[in-house]
Design a protein around this motif. Structure first.
Motif, PDB file in Angstrom:
ATOM      1  N   TYR A  81       3.605   5.142 -11.867  1.00  0.00           N
ATOM      2  CA  TYR A  81       3.859   6.368 -11.105  1.00  0.00           C
ATOM      3  C   TYR A  81       3.409   6.300  -9.657  1.00  0.00           C
ATOM      4  CZ  TYR A  81       4.736   8.103 -15.781  1.00  0.00           C
ATOM      5  OH  TYR A  81       5.218   8.251 -17.047  1.00  0.00           O
ATOM      6  N   ASP A  82       2.952   5.138  -9.182  1.00  0.00           N
ATOM      7  CA  ASP A  82       2.601   4.967  -7.772  1.00  0.00           C
ATOM      8  C   ASP A  82       3.784   4.322  -7.058  1.00  0.00           C
ATOM      9  OD1 ASP A  82       0.046   6.060  -7.851  1.00  0.00           O
ATOM     10  OD2 ASP A  82      -0.890   4.161  -8.410  1.00  0.00           O
ATOM     11  N   PRO A  83       4.086   4.752  -5.824  1.00  0.00           N
ATOM     12  CA  PRO A  83       5.270   4.234  -5.126  1.00  0.00           C
ATOM     13  C   PRO A  83       5.057   2.858  -4.494  1.00  0.00           C
ATOM     14  CG  PRO A  83       4.180   5.877  -3.782  1.00  0.00           C
ATOM     15  CD  PRO A  83       3.437   5.834  -5.098  1.00  0.00           C
ATOM     16  N   MET A  84       6.130   2.079  -4.483  1.00  0.00           N
ATOM     17  CA  MET A  84       6.190   0.819  -3.754  1.00  0.00           C
ATOM     18  C   MET A  84       6.853   1.160  -2.418  1.00  0.00           C
ATOM     19  SD  MET A  84       5.568  -2.484  -4.161  1.00  0.00           S
ATOM     20  CE  MET A  84       5.569  -2.707  -5.933  1.00  0.00           C
ATOM     21  N   VAL A  85       6.218   0.778  -1.313  1.00  0.00           N
ATOM     22  CA  VAL A  85       6.731   1.108   0.010  1.00  0.00           C
ATOM     23  C   VAL A  85       6.786  -0.133   0.888  1.00  0.00           C
ATOM     24  CG1 VAL A  85       5.866   3.493  -0.053  1.00  0.00           C
ATOM     25  CG2 VAL A  85       4.448   1.690   0.933  1.00  0.00           C
ATOM     26  N   LEU A 106       2.244  -1.652  -2.975  1.00  0.00           N
ATOM     27  CA  LEU A 106       2.026  -0.512  -3.850  1.00  0.00           C
ATOM     28  C   LEU A 106       0.952   0.363  -3.208  1.00  0.00           C
ATOM     29  CD1 LEU A 106       2.714   0.520  -6.745  1.00  0.00           C
ATOM     30  CD2 LEU A 106       0.726  -0.750  -7.522  1.00  0.00           C
ATOM     31  N   VAL A 107       1.182   1.668  -3.145  1.00  0.00           N
ATOM     32  CA  VAL A 107       0.190   2.589  -2.599  1.00  0.00           C
ATOM     33  C   VAL A 107      -0.078   3.703  -3.616  1.00  0.00           C
ATOM     34  CG1 VAL A 107       0.776   2.128  -0.187  1.00  0.00           C
ATOM     35  CG2 VAL A 107       1.913   3.984  -1.379  1.00  0.00           C
ATOM     36  N   SER A 108      -1.236   4.295  -3.532  1.00  0.00           N
ATOM     37  CA  SER A 108      -1.571   5.412  -4.407  1.00  0.00           C
ATOM     38  C   SER A 108      -0.735   6.632  -4.025  1.00  0.00           C
ATOM     39  CB  SER A 108      -3.056   5.751  -4.279  1.00  0.00           C
ATOM     40  OG  SER A 108      -3.331   7.002  -4.895  1.00  0.00           O
ATOM     41  N   LEU A 134      -5.410  -2.475   1.378  1.00  0.00           N
ATOM     42  CA  LEU A 134      -6.668  -2.048   0.764  1.00  0.00           C
ATOM     43  C   LEU A 134      -6.893  -0.543   0.818  1.00  0.00           C
ATOM     44  CD1 LEU A 134      -9.085  -4.829   2.097  1.00  0.00           C
ATOM     45  CD2 LEU A 134      -7.931  -4.711  -0.115  1.00  0.00           C
ATOM     46  N   GLY A 135      -6.143   0.159   1.646  1.00  0.00           N
ATOM     47  CA  GLY A 135      -6.299   1.603   1.709  1.00  0.00           C
ATOM     48  C   GLY A 135      -6.366   2.113   3.135  1.00  0.00           C
TER      49      GLY A 135
END
Length: 138
Positions: A81-85, A106-108, A134-135
Motif C-alpha cells: 500500500y506504499d507508492p512507488m514514485v 518506494l516511499v511511505s 532514506l526519508g
C-alpha cells in the motif's frame, strides 16, 4: 503461533523468498514464460526497492548525501500500500558540486515527498553508484 513461514522470519527473509520464487525453479520459469521481460524487470525492481526500504527503515544504510526534490511522478505501483514514485533530485554530496539525479523508489504513504523537500540518501547496497531513499529531512 504462526501457521505459515518460519517463526522468527524477518521481512528481508520474506523478500529473499519472493525473489527466489520469481527468479528460480519451476515457479520462476513459469513466471518468466507468462509475464515477459519488462514485467519481470518491474517485479525484480519492486522487490529490490522493498529490500532497500526495509534496510533503510532499520537504520542499516548510512546517509551519504542530501537532495532537493525538483519533480515527483507516481508510477501507479503499490508495495504494501506504499507508492512507488520517480523522483527528480538535485543531489548534494560532500566534496562535489550539486548534480541532477533521477530515481525510482518506494516511499511511505504517510510521508510522500513534495517538490522542494530535502531528503536523505544512502548508498545502495546492491550498487554503490546508486542511491537509496532514506526519508525526508527534519
Amino acid at each position: 503461533m504462526k501457521l505459515f513461514g518460519k517463526k522468527n522470519e524477518t521481512k528481508l527473509d520474506q523478500l529473499d523468498q519472493a525473489e527466489k520464487a520469481v527468479n528460480k525453479g519451476l515457479t520462476g520459469l513459469l513466471t518468466k514464460a507468462f509475464v515477459g521481460k519488462e514485467q519481470m524487470d518491474q517485479i525484480n525492481s519492486s522487490i529490490q526497492n522493498a529490500k532497500n526500504a526495509t534496510l533503510a527503515s532499520e537504520g542499516a544504510i548510512p546517509e551519504v548525501a542530501t537532495a532537493t526534490v525538483t519533480a515527483i511522478q507516481d508510477t501507479g505501483q503499490l508495495v504494501n500500500y506504499d507508492p512507488m514514485v520517480i523522483l527528480q533530485l538535485n543531489v548534494v554530496e560532500p566534496g562535489r558540486e550539486p548534480y541532477a539525479y533521477r530515481m525510482q523508489t518506494l516511499v511511505s504513504k504517510l510521508q510522500i515527498p513534495r517538490v522542494g523537500n530535502v531528503i536523505r540518501l544512502g548508498a545502495n547496497p546492491a550498487d554503490a553508484s546508486q542511491f537509496v531513499y532514506l526519508g525526508i529531512c527534519g
